[in-house]
Design a protein around this motif. Structure first.
Motif, short mmCIF file in Angstrom:
data_model
loop_
_atom_site.label_atom_id
_atom_site.label_comp_id
_atom_site.label_asym_id
_atom_site.label_seq_id
_atom_site.Cartn_x
_atom_site.Cartn_y
_atom_site.Cartn_z
N HIS A 286 16.77 -72.49 14.81
CA HIS A 286 16.28 -74.00 15.32
C HIS A 286 17.09 -74.62 16.05
N GLY A 287 18.14 -74.84 15.69
CA GLY A 287 19.23 -75.81 16.10
C GLY A 287 19.23 -77.00 15.10
N GLY A 288 20.42 -77.54 15.02
CA GLY A 288 20.34 -78.56 13.91
C GLY A 288 21.23 -79.80 14.32
N ALA A 289 20.78 -81.06 13.95
CA ALA A 289 21.50 -82.16 14.15
C ALA A 289 21.53 -82.87 13.06
N VAL A 290 22.87 -83.55 12.64
CA VAL A 290 22.93 -84.20 11.52
C VAL A 290 24.00 -85.54 11.57
N VAL A 291 23.45 -86.82 11.15
CA VAL A 291 24.20 -87.90 11.25
C VAL A 291 24.85 -88.26 9.81
N ASP A 292 26.14 -87.99 9.72
CA ASP A 292 27.19 -88.38 8.77
C ASP A 292 27.90 -89.39 8.55
N VAL A 293 28.25 -89.96 7.58
CA VAL A 293 29.26 -90.97 7.35
C VAL A 293 30.26 -90.76 6.30
N ALA A 294 31.33 -90.67 6.88
CA ALA A 294 32.59 -90.46 5.57
C ALA A 294 32.74 -91.74 4.92
N VAL A 295 32.46 -91.69 3.41
CA VAL A 295 32.60 -92.98 2.74
C VAL A 295 33.66 -92.91 1.57
N LEU A 296 34.48 -93.94 1.27
CA LEU A 296 34.96 -94.16 0.02
C LEU A 296 34.14 -94.67 -0.94
N VAL A 297 34.13 -94.08 -2.13
CA VAL A 297 33.54 -94.66 -3.26
C VAL A 297 34.16 -95.31 -4.29
N ASP A 298 33.50 -96.71 -4.52
CA ASP A 298 34.41 -97.71 -5.31
C ASP A 298 35.99 -97.62 -4.88
N GLY A 299 36.12 -97.70 -3.61
CA GLY A 299 37.50 -98.01 -3.03
C GLY A 299 38.53 -96.77 -2.88
N CYS A 300 38.06 -95.52 -3.15
CA CYS A 300 38.92 -94.43 -3.05
C CYS A 300 38.30 -93.28 -2.58
N ARG A 301 39.18 -92.40 -2.02
CA ARG A 301 38.79 -91.13 -1.93
C ARG A 301 38.45 -89.94 -3.07
N PRO A 302 37.24 -89.71 -3.35
CA PRO A 302 37.16 -89.01 -4.66
C PRO A 302 37.31 -87.49 -4.93
N ILE A 303 37.80 -86.91 -3.81
CA ILE A 303 37.71 -85.41 -3.78
C ILE A 303 39.30 -85.17 -3.33
N GLY A 304 39.65 -84.20 -4.03
CA GLY A 304 40.99 -83.66 -3.58
C GLY A 304 41.52 -82.31 -4.06
N ALA A 305 42.69 -82.18 -3.46
CA ALA A 305 43.29 -80.64 -3.94
C ALA A 305 44.82 -80.68 -3.67
N ARG A 306 45.52 -80.01 -4.20
CA ARG A 306 46.90 -79.74 -3.82
C ARG A 306 47.33 -78.43 -4.24
N LYS B 214 23.65 -75.29 18.07
CA LYS B 214 22.56 -74.80 18.95
C LYS B 214 21.77 -73.58 18.22
N ALA B 215 20.66 -73.34 18.77
CA ALA B 215 19.65 -72.43 18.27
C ALA B 215 20.09 -70.87 18.91
N GLN B 216 21.47 -70.64 18.48
CA GLN B 216 21.95 -69.40 18.82
C GLN B 216 23.13 -68.91 18.00
N LEU B 217 23.71 -67.58 18.05
CA LEU B 217 24.86 -67.12 17.50
C LEU B 217 25.63 -66.95 18.62
N PRO B 218 26.92 -66.72 18.44
CA PRO B 218 27.74 -67.29 17.40
C PRO B 218 27.42 -68.68 16.86
N LEU B 219 27.38 -68.80 15.52
CA LEU B 219 26.94 -70.36 15.16
C LEU B 219 28.14 -71.24 15.39
N ARG B 220 28.31 -72.30 16.15
CA ARG B 220 29.12 -73.18 16.43
C ARG B 220 28.63 -74.59 16.27
N VAL B 221 29.44 -75.38 15.40
CA VAL B 221 29.17 -76.73 15.07
C VAL B 221 30.19 -77.85 16.07
N GLU B 222 29.45 -78.58 16.82
CA GLU B 222 30.04 -79.50 17.54
C GLU B 222 29.94 -80.91 16.97
#
Length: 1119
Positions: free
Chosen positions: A759-779, A931-939
């Motif tokens: 079908h094709g997709g479109a999403v509005v996202d916001v990167a957010v700090l939760v209680d003042g910090c970045r809550p997710i991580g890896a090392r 877009k409604a096509q393959l290969p799937l590409r996110v812009e």
């Protein structure tokens, strides 16, 4: 609202194949055509006498209904008490119909109902049932409704009938012209609506007397309602001679037959202007007068009122071919619940073909028609215009090749193969593919050509009839036409003589088309076909060749054929053709990637026993399409067939799909051999068809197979992952990545495979700090030991290890594709980043030593609770891959990481979309699109907001933890299932999600909090539509409590629990909202958290051997 029937009865003529009609009623119950609560009793009732009349049929049907209701009530005799609260609908099929072997009730209308639960032909019976149940009878008291099926009836959605204090009997009328009334019945009523008389084919003066202020007259439309009291009194007459002869009990008791009219023998006795003597004497013979006397005594006391419905319409289905064709090619009035279409339940082949009339045998031109030139027709037309002209109608047909249909013509229940040319004014019905050669080269105009199923004793055969559009069935031949020309002209052209058609002793006034033995039935030496009637159209030169063969055949008139029509065979043939064209529809929809739902057709196929044919078609499409997307949808449709076959039993559709019996088929699909995989699936399926529990489990495995193909489609995004070599960090040094959470402000679910690439997709996202910090991580760091240490920490990098795994062999990684296995995400990350080759002949230790001189240790953490809805797992996957790439001496761009996470989640078999990683890996506010096509590409496009608006958002956005755990995977399975079924609600909602995302992006650019809030509220409604059940009761209470104080609110992610985010009307409302929720009952353990837009994005840094040492930030390579 809808009327709730206690009993629904369909009356048919004696010998009218009552069992076939009973089956039709049951089929409507199964496919939901009788509403969510169908009548407990569905009865097809045969008239006890051949010419019983509508009044006698009503009394007999009422007795049958009362008898069945009495038995259900535990009575041993018929009790009229059962009528007190009963709501009974009696539908009369009436007499035979010249243009449909199954009668007017089963005459198919050119209608499709996209919203129907099950796809089916729409007959006049269905239209009347819908009109009576959902419009006309709504709000009526208990009693008996009687409705003829010999008319096309349309009613407004709210007829406006006043039932307060109603008593007696009420007739329904529709306004009509005085000209139309000359050949019909009208009511003479006073201003209070009380009926004084019923006038049939009255004089101009009589009709004028019935007219209202606007000049229209109330037409008798064949609908009448008896109150319970009146119905009881009518029922009581069934034991009084001679009315006992109207019922089957009278037949069984030896009573002689009697014929009664519903309106002129039963209803008329209650008309206010009728006198007893006049009424009784108006009966035909002595027995009818006696019956009228009984009816007068029983019913006269009941008032007869009329309800004339404005904007309603009524068209009696006459024996005029012109009128019948006209009724099927014109749109019904706006008051109708039906919408006629040019093609209904038909497959029309528009492929170029040999031009019509070329290279065909010429049988002749219809009398009165002129043959047109042919030399102008090109051998292969450059373009194929519409083969069906506007004003034509095709219902339940399979038209292959160039079958051209002119305006004003109708084809029903035909399988035809072009090239064919059908001119204006034609009605073709019941013709099979084998009839096409005879039709080719025969220009048809103003004719009615029908194929009939006939049974002569136990001998079934096919008979064809041919008449003209302008012919009258009963007019004497001396003053009538056949094939639209005078009989004399027809005799002269064909050589047929009157003695061939009528016996010498038959009076001339009785010699008419109805009694003419025109139609060949059997031949002593040869098989008969359509050409044996088509020759009647031919010029004299051609006709002479056929005359002898025609005379040698045993022929019958239409009058003689009527009792021999095999209605069960005709209904069966229509059903078979419906599912044959349905199989073509399956191919057309799947191969054409159309957004049409096949689920209604699947339900019908299961109800009617055609599921094997549909399964075979789906197997063929899946194995031959050569496209993973089409094949996946075909497999999903097979799962729907199996699920429908379970008929609601056998357990939930969602469940495990890893039974070893299906493993071989799955391996073929994994390897890309779709044809072999589908073949093995079909073979295994046959072992799971015996009971509902097995059917449901088989359906789950077909959905598992479909997921394999979805994964393959999504993994086409790998080509957008590019990795370059960078300096390898020192042994023991940590590469640490911390990420914000994400809020999806609109468009979520449109990023979910397969929706995102179909079908094709479109999403509005916001990167957010939760209680003042970045809550997710890896090392990640390299270690000297040749092993992989996988550590899941608590909520922070400094937390103690909650889970720790050590992998020293490749076998330890083999459960990477089982999402619930310990460390599955981290194992999948090693494989997808190609740090570890799996499967491989090289042991893990050798791979690690040769490529990196040691092993790896990975730590992950998240401060967010499980099922938060803030994109934790996908963002964590991005953090792991970013740190793992750099720790292994590689670097990937943010775009590469977005697509790499898509790949990882497909390998992990969680089947996620792309919005989470876009939200957490790309800083600030943005809109992602695919877009409604393959290969799937996110812009991804950054959304620029007005100066200072980011801080405004920070002041007005809050997170509320609901205390409810979200189960997104269950929701995901339902969403994908509904999308593959192309439920109209799912398709429309996907459109709405994308458009709302674009509107939200525009509102953010404008800095308009009010518009953003409206987008959030709309988004939440869209989420609930996409995944019903995603709003727990406690969350609903919470949102109700907050609604006055917020511009908009929405559960994050898929819903079902986790975090609620709100856009408050005032700034800094954390404490105020906490007080409001604290006073709201039934919320459980909630908490409120501050959030702010993260404009920096995720961070990558290399720290010393001890992660608690001071950090030495490096350039953000992943950016």
């Amino acid at each position: 609202m809808a009327a709730q029937w206690s009993v629904l009865l369909l009356t048919c003529q004696r010998g009218g194949c009552v069992s076939a009609f009973q089956r039709e009623l049951e089929a409507r119950r199964l496919r939901g055509g009788l509403g969510p609560r169908p009548p407990p009793l569905l009865l097809a009732v045969e008239d006890p006498w051949a010419r019983l009349g509508s009044g006698g049929a009503t009394l007999n049907a009422l007795l049958v209904a009362a008898e069945h209701l009495s038995a259900r009530a535990g009575c041993t005799v018929v009790s009229s008490d059962v009528l007190r609260e009963a709501r009974i609908l009696i539908l009369h099929m009436g007499r035979d119909f010249s243009f449909d072997d199954c009668g007017r009730a089963f005459t198919c209308l050119p209608v499709e109902e996209p919203g129907a639960l099950a796809e089916a032909l729409v007959c006049n019976l269905d239209s009347l049932l819908a009109t009576m149940t959902h419009r006309l009878c709504v709000g009526s008291p208990p009693g008996v409704w009687v409705c003829s099926t010999d008319m096309l009836l349309t009613m407004p959605s709210a007829p406006g009938i006043d039932w307060d204090g109603f008593q007696g009997v009420r007739v329904i009328a529709v306004p009509g012209s005085q000209v139309y009334a000359r050949n019909h019945g009208v009511y003479l009523a006073d201003e209070q609506g009380l009926v004084h008389d019923i006038i049939y084919k009255g004089t101009e003066a009589q009709i004028q007397q019935c007219a209202g202020p606007n000049g229209t007259v109330p037409l008798v439309c064949g609908v009448v309602f008896f109150s319970s009291d009146a119905a009881e009194q009518l029922l009581a007459t069934h034991v009084i001679p001679p009315l006992d002869a109207c019922t089957y009990m009278g037949l069984d008791s030896g009573a002689p037959p009697i014929q009664l009219s519903l309106f002129f023998d039963i209803v008329l006795c209650m008309a206010g202007g009728m006198m007893e003597e006049d009424f009784v004497k108006g009966g035909g013979d002595t027995r009818v007068r006696s019956a009228r006397s009984v009816l007068w005594t029983a019913l006269r006391a009941f008032p007869l009122s009329m309800a004339c419905i404005p904007d309603a319409s009524y068209d009696y289905m006459t024996t005029s071919a012109s009128n019948h064709i006209h009724s099927l090619t014109l749109l019904p009035r706006s008051a109708s619940h039906l919408r006629f279409c040019k093609t209904a339940h038909s497959h029309v082949d528009v492929r170029p073909s040999i031009p019509s009339l070329a290279h065909t045998r010429f049988l002749g031109v219809a009398p009165g028609c002129v043959a047109g030139p042919r030399s102008h027709v090109p051998l292969y037309p450059r373009q194929q215009p519409s083969l069906l002209e506007d004003g034509s109608s095709v219902t339940n047909c399979l038209l292959e090749g160039a079958v051209r249909l002119a305006a004003g013509s109708v084809i029903q229940h035909c399988h035809l193969q072009g090239p064919l040319e059908i001119g204006p004014g034609c009605l073709l019905s019941g013709l099979a593919a084998g009839s096409s050669p005879a039709l080719q080269g025969c220009p048809l105009r103003d004719i009615v050509l029908q194929g009939h199923h006939v049974r002569l004793d136990n001998l079934p055969c096919r008979v064809f009839t041919l008449t003209g559009r302008l012919d009258d069935w009963q007019s004497p031949a001396d003053a009538a036409t056949y094939l639209n020309v005078p009989w004399a002209e027809f005799f002269h052209r064909t050589g047929i003589q009157e003695g061939d058609l009528w016996d010498a002793e038959m009076p001339r006034r009785s010699r008419c088309l109805l009694s003419a033995r025109l139609f060949p039935v059997l031949h002593a030496c040869e098989a008969l076909g359509l050409e044996d009637v088509l020759w009647l159209l031919a010029p004299a030169a051609v006709a002479g060749e056929r005359l002898a063969r025609w005379r040698a055949a045993w022929r019958m008139s239409w009058q003689e054929l009527l009792p021999c029509l095999d209605k069960a065979a005709e209904l069966g043939a229509r059903r078979a053709l419906f599912f044959l064209q349905g199989q073509r529809k399956v191919r057309r929809v799947l191969l054409g990637r159309q957004d049409s739902s096949l689920l209604p057709l699947i339900r019908s196929a299961v109800h009617e026993g055609y599921h094997e044919a549909v399964l075979g078609t789906l197997d063929d499409v899946a194995s031959t399409a050569g496209d993973t997307g089409i094949a996946a949808r075909a497999l999903a449709c097979i799962a729907d067939v199996l699920g429908c076959m379970a008929r609601g039993e056998g357990g939930l559709r969602s469940g495990p799909a890893a039974n070893r019996e299906w493993a071989s088929a799955f391996r073929h699909l994994e390897s890309g051999d779709i044809a072999s995989g589908v073949q093995e699936l079909a073979a295994e399926r046959q072992k799971w068809m015996s009971r509902p529990a097995l059917l449901v489990r088989a359906a789950r495995h077909y959905e598992g197979a479909e997921q394999i193909l979805i994964r393959q489609a999504v993994m086409s995004s790998c080509q957008f992952v590019t990795v370059r070599q960078v300096e390898l960090p020192p042994l023991g040094h940590w590469v640490q990545v911390t990420c914000p959470a994400r809020l999806d402000l609109s468009g979520g679910w449109s990023d979910t495979p397969p929706i995102t690439y179909e079908h094709g997709g479109a999403v509005v996202d916001v990167a957010v700090l939760v209680d003042g910090c970045r809550p997710i991580g890896a090392r990640v760091r390299r270690i000297s030991e040749l092993e992989l240490r996988l550590v899941s920490l608590g909520g922070t990098p400094q937390s103690e290890a909650a889970v720790e795994l050590v992998c020293r062999e490749l076998e330890h990684l083999q459960d990477y594709c089982q999402p619930h296995a310990p460390g599955a995400l981290l194992k999948a990350a090693f494989i997808c980043t190609q740090v570890v080759q799996f499967p491989s002949q090289k042991p893990l230790r050798v791979q690690l030593m040769e490529s990196f001189g040691g092993g790896f240790e990975v730590h992950t953490w998240s401060k967010l609770p499980h099922g938060s809805g803030l994109g934790t797992s996908s963002i964590l996957a991005g953090a792991v891959m970013a740190s793992l790439y750099q720790a292994a001496g590689k670097a990937a761009s943010t775009e590469s990481l977005i697509h790499a996470v898509l790949h990882l989640e497909q390998r992990l078999t969680t089947g996620g979309g792309w919005q989470d990683q876009v939200g957490g890996l790309v800083p600030s506010i943005k809109i992602g699109r695919s877009k409604a096509q393959l290969p799937l590409r996110v812009e991804v496009q950054k959304i620029s907001v007005p100066t200072g608006f980011t801080q405004t958002l920070n002041n007005h956005l809050l997170l509320v933890y609901t205390g409810k755990t979200r189960l997104a995977r269950n929701l995901l399975q339902d969403v994908v299932r509904n999308w593959y079924a192309r439920l109209p609600s799912a398709v429309q909602n996907a459109d709405a999600l994308v458009s709302n995302a674009e509107e939200c992006a525009q509102a953010l650019r404008q800095g308009n909090l009010l518009l953003i809030g409206k987008c959030l509220d709309r988004y939440w409604q869209q989420k609930k539509c996409m995944a019903p059940g995603c709003e727990p009761l406690a969350v609903g209470r919470m949102m109700d409590a907050l609604r006055p104080y917020v511009y908009g609110q929405c559960l994050a992610g898929a819903g079902g629990g986790g975090f609620l985010y709100v856009l408050t009307k005032g700034p800094q409302q954390k404490e105020a909202l906490h007080q409001i929720l604290a006073k709201t009952e039934g919320l459980g353990n909630f908490s409120i958290h501050s959030i702010e837009v993260d404009t920096g994005g995720f961070s990558v840094e290399v720290v010393g051997c001890d992660p608690k040492d001071s950090a030495h930030p490096r350039e953000d390579v992943a950016m």
